[in-house]
Design an enzyme around this catalytic site. Structure first.
Site: not given
Length: 501
Positions: A235-236, A257, A291
């Site tokens: 995620g962020s 990640e 991403c």
């Protein structure tokens, strides 16, 4: 047949429980294609997560004693089911995440690939035999199953990220509790249904994989549970900053990640035709919502005008529309928030001195979806908006004179996921992948930064979190290591020559 009907038919074919609830369904699954509700589900609470982890832990206690090659049979069955249902699951990914048809199918193929890799690994989870200074002794390392793996995934790869973790975890002897994104709930139910059938065929415990649905409190319960020794979260960067300290506070492990702000350096020697193709896919694939999506190009001043003109021409021909149409190359943004962030970033870039080269406008595609034309902004310098990650098809152009300057621009952002250089100069290529070159976890030459094969470990440095998933030796994340020293003699020599008694 509308998106909701298609989704329901696919779930029924895959054997998933009917997600449509007349009363009490507080979670709405929506399609970014038109914003329509395609399912209503009941969310779980912290007590449900506690129960799920308990069931998964019980399954782990059984599974860890099964020989690893036998555990591989479960993943082999899962891979075969994915092959059988690739079209259906790929279509569901397109409906729920907005990916174009080929990308939806590609994501399922990625699941199949990781299953193949994991089956092979099930016979290669080996340690080391180590030379010892003591006579009649043997020293070795062994790897043992870790426990219940918590997986928190994002909307942009709604099924592949689960499979990266789950396939390796299963052959390593672990169980998995998965919290999918609230934006992609139905694909999680589909994966769980396929797993359940694979477990039935392989004779594996049904609770080796459990899905929990809900918002923040569900994720927090999973992160805080001491029976979960590893939390793999995608995620962020903001999310990672919250997850990592909570897991560390109980001495658990995190596999993170997180965000990316990926760049491509385009050198004077580059094959410009090749660079254009690589840049366009990397920047606009998945509507810029990977991403690994390309956010910045750092181009030599001698070829900038030619490259930007070619990119602008290519962008203006890109078909934007429903991801279910075979001709579409750019589907919708996931929701209104993403569309607003896209527009705000372009406005800020222009306020910082940038020039909008092409794109940026809203595209009307029916009702309810959020479609935009991919944008290119020529920037005089790397401002704060350029250093931030905007999860949308927004590409910034920066210029350089010397390679050292390009590498400085490349590395000065806080993220460190993926990177690339387009050059036919072997010295530039080697410099880019050397210790003084790209500071990212992935460094490519003459391909873009977006897209990765299963065989190599995937992940990045700095605010990307440092995690590695998928190939190479990533399986070690899901196991614990023990060092054994075995004395098969009649004496008791001590290490380092110590004498005692």
């Amino acid at each position: 047949m509308n998106a909701a009907q298609q989704a329901r038919a696919i779930l029924q074919r895959l054997g998933a429980d009917d997600p449509f609830v007349v009363d009490g369904g507080d979670l709405e699954a929506r399609s970014p294609i038109d914003g329509a509700v395609i399912g209503r589900l009941r969310s779980h609470g912290p007590a449900d997560v506690e129960q799920a982890v308990g069931r998964a832990h019980d399954a782990f206690l059984q599974w860890r004693t099964v020989p690893a090659p036998v555990r591989g049979r479960l993943v082999r069955e899962l891979g075969e089911l994915l092959r059988e249902h690739k079209d259906d699951l790929g279509a569901l990914v397109s409906i729920e995440a907005g990916k174009i048809v080929s990308e939806g199918l590609g994501e399922v193929q990625e699941m199949i690939d990781i299953c193949d890799l994991a089956v092979g690994l099930s016979r290669q989870l080996h340690g080391l035999t180590i030379a010892t200074e003591r006579p009649s002794h043997r020293m070795m390392e062994q790897w043992h199953p870790l426990g219940v793996i918590g997986v928190i995934s994002a909307f942009n790869f709604p099924v592949a990220v689960w499979s990266w973790n789950a396939a390796l975890a299963f052959v390593c002897g672990d169980a998995v509790v998965w919290k999918p994104s609230e934006k992609t709930l139905l694909t999680a139910l589909a994966c769980q249904a396929l797993f359940a059938e694979a477990a039935r065929r392989a004779g594996a415990p049904a609770d080796l994989s459990i899905v929990v649905l809900g918002a923040r409190e569900v994720g927090e319960a999973l992160v805080d549970d001491p029976r979960v020794p590893l939390v793999s979260a995608t995620g962020s960067t903001r999310m990672g900053r919250e997850v990592a300290p909570r897991v560390a506070a109980r001495f658990g492990r995190s596999l993170l990640e997180l965000g990316g702000n990926n760049a491509a350096i385009v050198a004077p020697s580059a094959d410009v035709d090749l660079a254009v193709r690589g840049i366009v896919f990397s920047a606009v694939g998945t509507a810029g919502q990977r991403c690994t999506s390309l956010r910045r190009i750092i181009v030599h001043e001698s070829i900038k005008d030619d490259l930007v003109a070619r990119l602008a021409a290519a962008y203006e021909t890109l078909p934007v529309g429903s991801p279910l149409e075979a001709s579409t190359l750019v589907g919708p943004l996931i929701d209104e928030t993403a569309a607003q962030a896209f527009g705000a970033a372009i406005e800020q870039a222009q306020a910082d001195g940038g020039t909008l080269v092409t794109g940026g406008e809203t595209v009307a595609v029916g009702e309810g979806g959020h479609y935009v034309r991919p944008a290119i902004v020529d920037m005089p310098h790397q401002s704060e908006v350029v250093r931030a990650e905007t999860f949308a098809p927004l590409l910034y152009v920066l210029t350089y004179r010397e390679l050292d300057e390009a590498l400085r621009l490349h590395n000065e952002v806080t993220q460190g996921l993926s990177s690339s250089i387009f050059t036919l100069d072997v010295r530039e290529a080697e410099a880019f992948v050397s210790v003084t070159g790209s500071d990212c976890g992935i460094a490519n030459v003459n391909i873009g930064p977006s897209g990765a094969e299963i065989g190599g470990a995937f992940g990045g440095e700095k605010e990307t979190g440092g995690g590695r998933e998928s190939g190479s030796d990533a399986w070690r994340n899901y196991m614990r290591r023990t060092t054994n020293t075995i004395n098969y003699g009649t004496e008791l020599p001590l290490a380092q020559g110590v004498e005692f008694l």
